[in-house]
Design a protein around this motif. Structure first.
Motif, PDB file in Angstrom:
ATOM      1  N   GLU A  60      33.594  76.127  70.249  1.00  0.00           N
ATOM      2  CA  GLU A  60      33.588  77.577  70.433  1.00  0.00           C
ATOM      3  C   GLU A  60      32.183  78.011  70.814  1.00  0.00           C
ATOM      4  O   GLU A  60      31.220  77.689  70.117  1.00  0.00           O
ATOM      5  CB  GLU A  60      34.023  78.293  69.155  1.00  0.00           C
ATOM      6  N   VAL A  62      29.251  80.520  70.957  1.00  0.00           N
ATOM      7  CA  VAL A  62      28.834  81.710  70.213  1.00  0.00           C
ATOM      8  C   VAL A  62      27.610  82.365  70.848  1.00  0.00           C
ATOM      9  O   VAL A  62      27.123  83.387  70.359  1.00  0.00           O
ATOM     10  CB  VAL A  62      28.544  81.370  68.722  1.00  0.00           C
ATOM     11  N   VAL A  68      29.787  75.999  68.351  1.00  0.00           N
ATOM     12  CA  VAL A  68      30.248  75.451  67.077  1.00  0.00           C
ATOM     13  C   VAL A  68      31.341  74.440  67.386  1.00  0.00           C
ATOM     14  O   VAL A  68      32.283  74.736  68.138  1.00  0.00           O
ATOM     15  CB  VAL A  68      30.791  76.542  66.137  1.00  0.00           C
ATOM     16  N   ASN A  75      31.759  72.369  59.765  1.00  0.00           N
ATOM     17  CA  ASN A  75      31.487  72.884  61.106  1.00  0.00           C
ATOM     18  C   ASN A  75      30.099  72.456  61.578  1.00  0.00           C
ATOM     19  O   ASN A  75      29.146  72.442  60.805  1.00  0.00           O
ATOM     20  CB  ASN A  75      31.562  74.408  61.115  1.00  0.00           C
ATOM     21  N   ALA A  77      27.032  73.250  64.247  1.00  0.00           N
ATOM     22  CA  ALA A  77      26.400  74.110  65.247  1.00  0.00           C
ATOM     23  C   ALA A  77      25.649  73.214  66.223  1.00  0.00           C
ATOM     24  O   ALA A  77      25.045  72.209  65.830  1.00  0.00           O
ATOM     25  CB  ALA A  77      25.446  75.100  64.592  1.00  0.00           C
ATOM     26  N   ALA A 211      22.216  84.214  64.961  1.00  0.00           N
ATOM     27  CA  ALA A 211      23.321  83.468  64.353  1.00  0.00           C
ATOM     28  C   ALA A 211      22.780  82.652  63.186  1.00  0.00           C
ATOM     29  O   ALA A 211      21.638  82.188  63.210  1.00  0.00           O
ATOM     30  CB  ALA A 211      23.970  82.547  65.379  1.00  0.00           C
ATOM     31  N   HIS A 213      23.927  79.486  60.305  1.00  0.00           N
ATOM     32  CA  HIS A 213      24.847  78.470  59.764  1.00  0.00           C
ATOM     33  C   HIS A 213      24.514  78.322  58.285  1.00  0.00           C
ATOM     34  O   HIS A 213      23.388  77.989  57.930  1.00  0.00           O
ATOM     35  CB  HIS A 213      24.653  77.152  60.500  1.00  0.00           C
ATOM     36  N   ILE A 253      26.007  86.595  63.957  1.00  0.00           N
ATOM     37  CA  ILE A 253      27.133  85.660  63.941  1.00  0.00           C
ATOM     38  C   ILE A 253      26.951  84.746  62.736  1.00  0.00           C
ATOM     39  O   ILE A 253      25.876  84.152  62.564  1.00  0.00           O
ATOM     40  CB  ILE A 253      27.169  84.828  65.233  1.00  0.00           C
ATOM     41  N   ILE A 255      28.167  81.447  60.769  1.00  0.00           N
ATOM     42  CA  ILE A 255      28.908  80.185  60.877  1.00  0.00           C
ATOM     43  C   ILE A 255      29.072  79.609  59.474  1.00  0.00           C
ATOM     44  O   ILE A 255      28.076  79.284  58.812  1.00  0.00           O
ATOM     45  CB  ILE A 255      28.163  79.188  61.772  1.00  0.00           C
ATOM     46  N   VAL A 261      34.448  81.076  62.643  1.00  0.00           N
ATOM     47  CA  VAL A 261      33.195  81.817  62.739  1.00  0.00           C
ATOM     48  C   VAL A 261      33.428  83.249  62.277  1.00  0.00           C
ATOM     49  O   VAL A 261      34.460  83.867  62.571  1.00  0.00           O
ATOM     50  CB  VAL A 261      32.671  81.785  64.189  1.00  0.00           C
ATOM     51  N   ASP A 263      31.278  87.081  60.519  1.00  0.00           N
ATOM     52  CA  ASP A 263      30.228  88.053  60.820  1.00  0.00           C
ATOM     53  C   ASP A 263      29.581  88.560  59.530  1.00  0.00           C
ATOM     54  O   ASP A 263      29.923  88.118  58.421  1.00  0.00           O
ATOM     55  CB  ASP A 263      30.790  89.222  61.645  1.00  0.00           C
TER      56      ASP A 263
END
Length: 328
Positions: A60, A62, A68, A75, A77, A211, A213, A253, A255, A261, A263
């Motif tokens: 995906e 991002v 991701v 998951n 990144a 973003a 993680h 974002i 993760i 994913v 928010d």
């Protein structure tokens, strides 16, 4: 200075501890079930519904050059750019060829850096392949220490004996509180806010992409697992997520370690849920509630339909709130 109410709570805790010591470990209201006999990895994977052979790695996007990957385990990144490839977490060596193929389709070649969000097998076992291949491994200092020795991970209902990693799979670079990368045109912050999911968790913030993680400190596929047997705490998860929330903004974002994913608002709601559950559990614990009593009180009732089975979450949260020690 302690307020009157704080003193009263402290005295209650002292009296409770003294009572438990008097009762002895076999009759303590705060004892939990015995640790299950560890399962071999293939049986544990079956419990989770994971299969290396049939697993597909999906991606995906991002942000520009930030992705991701979803597969078997945590998951991942992936940052791809002029400086190379940096990933956060690396799942399992058995599917590393699939992971590397997925990175190749995104324009990356090899893996230059891995940041381990923590030491658990489903997030860091890929070190066994990438470390010997020359990838630089990065983690919090506590995670490196945990990788050097054998540990039982009590997942409640099942457990896993994670064996010590060989030296070439240990992180090459560690930090204590904060660390920064300047990689692929952005600053990447590594932050640690104390014991949470484990004692060595890392939040990785890609500042240019806005973003973050969070590894398994934030689980978006169900209730979180708190590795209370190895120093994780519910208090710490709440603190860690709250401190991370202070580092980001409403457009960030987020993760998670597992699940889709998310928010800023999803993370804020997660903190509110955990804080509410902790408050309810603490009130019960102050009155000597056993683990069975806490289950019966349905302290997670508003969220069970969405989050699913609460058994492990309540067990590990209860143990972290009452014992404050690791499993022996």
């Amino acid at each position: 200075m302690l307020r009157k109410t704080d003193k009263e709570i402290t005295m209650k805790r002292i009296l409770l501890v003294l009572t438990l010591l008097t009762l002895g470990s076999t009759s303590s209201a705060h004892d939990g079930p015995a640790i299950p006999e560890p399962l071999p990895l293939d049986q544990l994977l079956s419990v989770f519904g994971w299969d290396f052979d049939s697993a597909e790695i999906t991606a995906e996007k991002v942000g520009d050059n930030l992705y991701v990957l979803f597969g078997v385990g945590g998951n991942i990144a992936v940052s791809i750019g002029k400086d190379g490839v940096l990933i956060v977490d690396d799942q399992f060596p058995q599917i590393m060829p699939k992971i590397e193929a997925a990175i190749g389709k995104l324009g990356g070649k090899g893996v230059d850096f891995v940041i381990n969000t923590h030491w658990h097998f489903d997030h860091a076992e890929g070190n066994l392949t990438l470390g010997p291949a020359g990838t630089w491994l990065v983690a919090h200092a506590n995670s490196r220490e945990m990788m050097k020795n054998d540990h039982i991970i009590n997942l409640v209902g099942v457990s896993y004996a994670q064996a010590a990693y060989p030296e070439d799979a240990w992180p090459d670079i560690t930090y204590d509180d904060t660390m920064q990368f300047h990689f692929n045109g952005e600053r990447v912050d590594l932050l640690h806010f104390g014991p949470a999911h484990t004692t060595g968790d890392t939040a990785t913030i890609f500042r240019g992409h806005n973003a973050v993680h969070l590894g398994d400190v934030y689980n978006n596929s169900g209730y979180p697992f708190i590795d209370a047997g190895n120093g994780g705490t519910l208090d710490g998860v709440i603190k860690f997520c709250s401190e991370t929330l202070n580092q980001i903004n409403e457009n960030t974002i987020v993760i998670p370690g597992h699940g889709p994913v998310a928010d800023y608002q999803a993370l804020a709601d997660y903190i509110k849920m955990l804080t509410t559950v902790r408050s309810r559990m603490n009130a019960l614990i102050e009155n000597g509630a056993s683990l069975a009593d806490v289950y019966a009180a349905k302290v997670t009732k508003e969220w069970d339909a969405k989050q699913g089975d609460n058994t492990g979450f309540i067990n590990r949260s209860y143990m972290s709130l009452t014992h404050k020690v690791v499993d022996r």
